[in-house]
Design an enzyme around this catalytic site. Structure first.
Site, PDB file in Angstrom:
ATOM      1  CE  LYS A   1      -6.454  16.221  78.758  1.00 35.50           C
ATOM      2  NZ  LYS A   1      -7.397  17.237  79.148  1.00 35.50           N
TER       3      LYS A   1
HETATM    4  C1  LIG Z   1      -8.648  17.354  78.669  1.00 33.56           C
HETATM    5  C2  LIG Z   1      -9.617  18.132  79.467  1.00 33.56           C
HETATM    6  C3  LIG Z   1     -10.995  17.871  79.399  1.00 33.56           C
HETATM    7  C4  LIG Z   1     -11.580  16.846  78.464  1.00 33.56           C
HETATM    8  O1  LIG Z   1     -11.190  15.546  78.776  1.00 33.56           O
HETATM    9  P1  LIG Z   1     -11.324  14.388  77.675  1.00 33.56           P
HETATM   10  O2  LIG Z   1     -10.637  13.235  78.257  1.00 33.56           O
HETATM   11  O3  LIG Z   1     -10.635  14.920  76.456  1.00 33.56           O
HETATM   12  O4  LIG Z   1     -12.765  14.188  77.429  1.00 33.56           O
HETATM   13  C5  LIG Z   1     -11.825  18.583  80.234  1.00 33.56           C
HETATM   14  N1  LIG Z   1     -11.354  19.537  81.057  1.00 33.56           N
HETATM   15  C6  LIG Z   1     -10.046  19.822  81.124  1.00 33.56           C
HETATM   16  C7  LIG Z   1      -9.601  20.894  82.034  1.00 33.56           C
HETATM   17  C8  LIG Z   1      -9.130  19.130  80.352  1.00 33.56           C
HETATM   18  O5  LIG Z   1      -7.837  19.413  80.428  1.00 33.56           O
END
Ligand SMILES: *Cc1c(COP(=O)(O)O)cnc(C)c1O
Length: 484
Positions: free
Chosen positions: A124
């Site tokens: 993120k």
């Molecule tokens: C947010 C997240 C996901 C999922 O990603 P999306 O964009 O919601 O599909 C997978 N793994 C981790 C570690 C995350 O923080």
């Protein structure tokens, strides 16, 4: 570049531009913003981009989506965001300067695209750090301020807070599910002492927290009066920022633009893989997009059957890959818009069902019959799979992976036969193992290594308010802090 809504009404009198939608969340009609059309990348551009450093590649790609920020300013924002100092947690032997290096398990065949080298050790950060700098830039230009309201199952919230902490004109109100995040995740978020950061632990599931955010954002008067903005994965700028690393990963895994790559993406809200879909629509040679879920398999079910059946909060499993504990994938509407031929009426009808708590079924439709054209395949993973995968990757390659990435590797192994021979398969590494050490210890009997800059954070004092999932109470909390 103008932006439309997946449900047909993006704004009056003309469609908005990037900076107009940057600070908002949903479109006024409840839909999601998308570019009027996806920019197509030419072969000459691919050739010119192959050797670019990450920040310059980000500038080239983002300038196709962002036409209302002067080029010199956008270039400076990208240069300030994507530095080896910010993304400093690369694996030993991998170049931090690459920002998202590929760590090969099987050289040329199976690799990890490292997306978790930023301050909060999850992918993120890739988009959120850019968002922090874009917000600061646009707010300063307009002399405005914003109150970011978000819901997180862990990684979004900490990434948002680390991107926005101390930023002028920005407050962050972040809702998280009480008791559902790892000790490390809680420490990362709740230990921030910055005055512009407010943590609210909601006694419920992530989806309850997300529903509150939606309810507050749908109260137009409150939203405008309190300058409420969003950084959840529905935010278009986040999706746009994520498109960049699909290109970067492609270039790292190939030596010529005649080759193809496949990606396997641990998925929850469909934000990450949505960016992969868009990269493919732009013309990046992507053979397959493999979608991996955990026990919360609403997306896997759709890609296998054509039935989208969002689950209730009570049906959502609490798993050891908690950032994927999602049963209503908020970005999925963007893909379905493309799947149904970019027809907003069809999308509005389908989401009228979803918003009424029902499923929709495209299994017999002409649209679903064409789903293979989009390159998607899917699979799901369980706690036992996760443990076995973490063990096998560690034993076979000496590489420690986190629980979400393990879901990706499990599905990548399972579906590798559907990837054309000779096409490298990159699993997106969405977090570092130290974020989920309880499960790593369960799998390997040892603690993951922790970056020196994050030693002992669980012992720091925490700042968090525990609240019931009550929309009015949370509105009051915000009002008191905003009116000060
Ligand atoms: C947010 C997240 C996901 C999922 O990603 P999306 O964009 O919601 O599909 C997978 N793994 C981790 C570690 C995350 O923080």
């Amino acid at each position: 570049m103008k932006y439309i809504s997946t449900r047909g009404h993006a704004g009056q009198p003309t469609n908005p531009e990037f900076c107009d939608i940057l600070l908002g969340g949903l479109a006024p009609d409840g839909g999601l913003y998308l570019p009027e059309s996806y920019p197509r990348v030419t072969r000459a551009e691919l050739d010119a981009w192959r050797a670019l450093p990450y920040a310059e590649l980000a500038f080239e790609i983002l300038s196709k989506f962002i036409t209302d920020i002067p080029a010199a300013d956008l270039r400076a924002i990208c240069a300030k965001t994507y530095t080896a100092e910010v993304y400093c947690h690369a694996r030993a032997g991998d170049r931090a300067a690459d920002i998202t290096p590929v760590h090969w398990l099987e050289p040329g065949r199976l690799g990890l695209l490292e997306l978790s080298n930023g301050p909060t050790l999850a992918f993120k950060d890739m988009a959120m750090q850019l968002l922090g700098n874009l917000f600061e830039y646009v707010l300063a230009k307009r002399g405005e301020s914003i109150n970011i309201l978000g819901a997180t199952s862990g990684d979004t919230g900490s990434a948002a807070e680390y991107a926005m902490r101390g930023k002028q004109g920005v407050r962050v109100f972040m809702l998280s599910p009480h008791g559902k995040m790892s000790a490390f995740q809680r420490a990362q978020m709740y230990s921030l002492q910055d005055e512009n950061i407010f943590n609210i632990a909601v006694t419920g599931m992530f989806d309850d927290a997300q529903d509150i955010v939606k309810a507050v954002s749908n109260d137009h008067a409150f939203k405008v009066g309190h300058k409420i903005g969003a950084v959840n994965s529905i935010n278009w700028a986040r999706v746009a920022a994520q498109v960049v690393y699909y290109f970067k990963g492609y270039f790292a895994a190939t030596s010529s633009n005649d080759q193809e790559v496949a990606f396997c993406v641990p998925s929850g809200n469909f934000g990450n893989i949505c960016a992969g879909h868009i990269a493919r629509q732009m013309g990046l040679p992507v053979a397959k997009l493999l979608l991996a879920t955990n026990e919360n398999d609403v997306l896997d079910e759709f890609f296998r059957t054509g039935v989208y059946r969002p689950r209730k909060a009570a049906e959502t499993h609490v798993t050891s890959s908690p950032s994927m504990d999602i049963s209503k994938a908020s970005n999925f509407e963007r893909f379905v818009y493309d799947l149904v031929g970019r027809d907003p009426q069809k999308v509005a009808a389908l989401w009228a069902e979803v918003d009424a708590g029902r499923a929709f079924d495209l299994s017999a439709s002409a649209e679903f019959a064409r789903i293979a054209e989009f390159g998607f395949l899917s699979g799901a993973s369980s706690h036992a799979d996760r443990l076995a995968t973490i063990r096998k990757v560690f034993e076979q390659y000496g590489v420690m992976i986190d629980t979400h990435t393990a879901d990706g590797v499990k599905v990548a192994w399972e579906l590798a036969g559907a990837v054309p021979a000779g096409v490298p398969l990159l699993v997106l590494e969405t977090a570092l193992p130290v974020k989920f050490s309880e499960t790593i210890v369960e799998a390997l009997g040892r603690e993951p290594e922790r970056p020196a800059d994050l030693a002992g954070i669980e012992a720091l004092p925490q700042r968090v308010e525990v609240m019931a999932p009550d929309v009015d109470a949370i509105k009051r909390f915000i009002t008191e802090r905003v009116r000060g």
